[in-house]
Write a protein that holds these residues in place. Structure first.
Motif, PDB file in Angstrom:
ATOM      1  N   ASN A 170       0.815  -1.214   0.000  1.00 37.49           N
ATOM      2  CA  ASN A 170       0.000   0.000   0.000  1.00 37.49           C
ATOM      3  C   ASN A 170       0.850   1.265   0.000  1.00 37.49           C
ATOM      4  O   ASN A 170       0.459   2.285  -0.576  1.00 37.49           O
ATOM      5  N   THR A 171       2.012   1.198   0.636  1.00 42.07           N
ATOM      6  CA  THR A 171       2.906   2.362   0.617  1.00 42.07           C
ATOM      7  C   THR A 171       3.406   2.628  -0.792  1.00 42.07           C
ATOM      8  O   THR A 171       3.480   3.785  -1.235  1.00 42.07           O
ATOM      9  N   ARG A 174       0.563   4.183  -2.780  1.00 44.71           N
ATOM     10  CA  ARG A 174       0.373   5.580  -2.369  1.00 44.71           C
ATOM     11  C   ARG A 174       1.432   6.488  -2.971  1.00 44.71           C
ATOM     12  O   ARG A 174       1.130   7.567  -3.498  1.00 44.71           O
ATOM     13  N   HIS A 216      -1.287   3.463   3.577  1.00 48.88           N
ATOM     14  CA  HIS A 216      -0.026   2.887   4.036  1.00 48.88           C
ATOM     15  C   HIS A 216      -0.109   2.403   5.479  1.00 48.88           C
ATOM     16  O   HIS A 216       0.770   1.671   5.945  1.00 48.88           O
ATOM     17  N   ASN A 451       8.771   1.694   4.927  1.00 42.22           N
ATOM     18  CA  ASN A 451       8.009   2.821   4.377  1.00 42.22           C
ATOM     19  C   ASN A 451       8.906   3.768   3.587  1.00 42.22           C
ATOM     20  O   ASN A 451       8.554   4.229   2.499  1.00 42.22           O
ATOM     21  N   CYS A 454       9.976   1.949   0.369  1.00 41.88           N
ATOM     22  CA  CYS A 454       8.894   1.907  -0.614  1.00 41.88           C
ATOM     23  C   CYS A 454       8.728   3.253  -1.318  1.00 41.88           C
ATOM     24  O   CYS A 454       8.419   3.311  -2.511  1.00 41.88           O
TER      25      CYS A 454
END
Length: 540
Positions: A170-171, A174, A216, A451, A454
């Motif tokens: 998801n990060t 995004r 995220h 994070n 990514c």
């Protein structure tokens, strides 16, 4: 005939990387002569991938794309420099126009000393080389280019996620959306739902920075995923019908192979479509790159399971804790989680054969640890020992939709084997605790380190697509992000090398057996053990 065109990645300055002086590596006080000035324009040649030789030209691409600079008083030297270049849209669309990069007006990059990556910047695959040896393989450095090949208001991008779950998906989603919108002003971004099938099932979702703002913080994939479903012609038909011109594909080696097929079909049809891959595998088995996203999170979360197994085992008499972690073909999670924990007595991975009975076997080791400490903790990767289970159960190879072999549960198998040995052979009562946290680990959000990682992956992919590169994947090579041909990361898998120091560090930390002793009962061939021993000695 090979035609020469003005380079879409040319620069007004030529880098010394293109030349290698014949300076000796003598004393530290030796002065090195400065390189002569070079001409202001370079040319590039863009045929297809062919050469795989390290020697022959001082600057050779596996795409057979020599970057040539001319100088009246400085001749290239054969130093074994190889550039494994990535395809560019101008390879098959030579008249494609370019535009100034919008980042020139970006507030975010206003204070950056060097906004754009030099076209001569490359990243070495090997940091350590021999003085007289070849310089080896290099990749193009990732980052924004001075020229782009898409107008922001004409971009229609799409993002798709395929394969198994992994912290950080998801990060990446995004940051691709935010990167396209905030850095390049792109507003038309689609999310393809449900993996590759979503292309021709017409499952789409309009993505904006507001839509993806907090995804995220969640595990899984916002776009949902699936295995299989890859139909190249259907997918490219749909890309063409929808007017999509940038495709971002997040997935493992099977997914990236599909991305490579999509790129080749796009090239065949002569479409102005950039195909960018972002490698995803929690097992860290993607070749070339330093590590895959989600790996750090998996190792960190695995500590909870290992700690629980240790607490359970040490709280009872003859406690045995077994933790099964991810690792179908590669044991990186088990290896790194073991090194980080310090509570593990033995780590078993797919790359290292082991046996149960006899001198130097696992049963003997468990007995010794129980006598010494009263408890023992074993960590094993899911792919370890599969040959033993398959042999005992006469299992038939069954594969999932992605083509991966379905594994038998080695954790349950080993738990039962140890129980049977101690209760039936040793006549000793033991307390077994088996923990399988694999799906819990896959489903959590990424940690702070992942994070950040990514974000770098997503932004590098966006910069590459806008610059006209295609058929590439992105990742860190020796801590520097680079653009890598997709075929390069799918041709082999990254595995733990038993002859490297990392495995030796684990053996030294746990003091576990290497399982290289010959065991007649297990039928392990002595010549195979000798090969491993010889390889290990060769690296000392």
């Amino acid at each position: 005939m090979e035609s020469t065109i003005s380079s879409p990645i040319s620069s007004t300055k030529s880098s010394p990387l293109l030349h290698s002086g014949s300076h000796s590596l003598g004393s530290r006080s030796q002065s090195f002569p400065s390189l002569p000035s070079l001409p202001s324009v370079q040319t590039l040649r863009y045929p297809s991938f062919k050469s795989r030789s390290f020697l022959g030209f001082p600057f050779r691409s596996r795409q057979n794309q020599p970057i040539r600079s001319q100088s009246s008083n400085h001749q290239p030297v054969n130093d074994g420099f190889v550039l494994e270049d990535v395809p560019h849209l101008t390879n098959f669309l030579p008249n494609l126009p370019s535009y100034p990069n919008p980042l020139k007006q970006s507030q975010a990059y206003a204070v950056v000393k060097q906004t754009f990556v030099s076209p001569d910047d490359v990243v070495a695959q090997k940091v350590v080389v021999q003085r007289e040896g070849p310089r080896g393989v290099h990749f193009r450095r990732a980052g924004p280019r001075e020229k782009v090949y898409f107008k922001s208001d004409e971009v229609r991008a799409c993002i798709v996620t395929c394969g198994g779950l992994c912290p950080g998906i998801n990060t990446v989603i995004r940051e691709i959306v935010c990167g396209l919108n905030y850095m390049y002003g792109v507003e038309d971004i689609l999310g393809i739902e449900g993996g590759y099938r979503g292309f021709y099932s017409k499952n789409t979702l309009r993505l904006t920075p507001k839509v993806v703002n907090d995804i995220h913080k969640r595990g899984g994939t916002f776009l949902r995923t699936s295995r299989g479903g890859h139909d190249t012609n259907k997918i490219v038909d749909n890309i063409q019908d929808r007017g999509i011109n940038q495709v971002y594909i997040i997935g493992g080696d099977g997914t990236q192979r599909g991305a490579d097929l999509i790129y080749k079909e796009v090239e065949k049809r002569g479409l102005q479509v950039a195909v960018a891959g972002i490698p995803k595998t929690i097992d860290n088995d993607i070749a070339v790159i330093d590590k895959s996203f989600g790996f750090d999170t998996a190792v960190e979360e695995a500590q909870r399971a290992i700690n629980a197994a240790h607490v359970e085992a040490e709280s009872v008499d003859n406690g045995v804790g077994i933790v099964k972690l991810m690792g179908r073909y590669s044991g990186f999670i088990a290896l790194n989680a073991t090194l980080a924990s310090r509570d593990v007595d033995c780590c078993l991975i797919p790359e290292s054969p082991f046996y149960l009975e006899g001198r130097g076997g696992l049963f003997e080791f468990v007995e010794e640890r129980l006598k010494e400490n009263g408890h023992v903790v074993i960590v094993l990767a899911e792919g370890a020992g599969q040959e033993y289970i398959s042999g005992e159960m006469n299992a038939v190879d069954v594969k999932d939709a992605s083509g991966n072999k379905l594994l038998l549960d080695v954790g349950l198998w080993l738990t039962q084997k140890i129980k049977d040995h101690f209760t039936k052979v040793q006549k000793t009562a033991i307390n077994m605790k088996y923990i399988d946290p694999t799906y819990m680990i896959r489903a959590i959000p990424s940690n702070a380190s992942d994070n950040i990682y990514c974000t770098l992956l997503a932004q590098s992919a966006v910069h590459g697509a806008m610059a006209g590169f295609s058929g590439f994947t992105v990742g860190p090579v020796n801590s520097r992000h680079a653009y890598i041909p997709i075929a390069r990361v799918t041709e082999t898998q990254n595995t733990v090398k038993l002859t490297d120091r990392m495995w030796a560090r684990l053996l030294a930390s746990t003091n576990q057996p290497s399982f290289l002793e010959y065991s007649e009962g297990q039928g392990q061939a002595k010549e195979d053990v000798d090969v491993i021993n010889n390889n290990m000695r060769a690296t000392l």
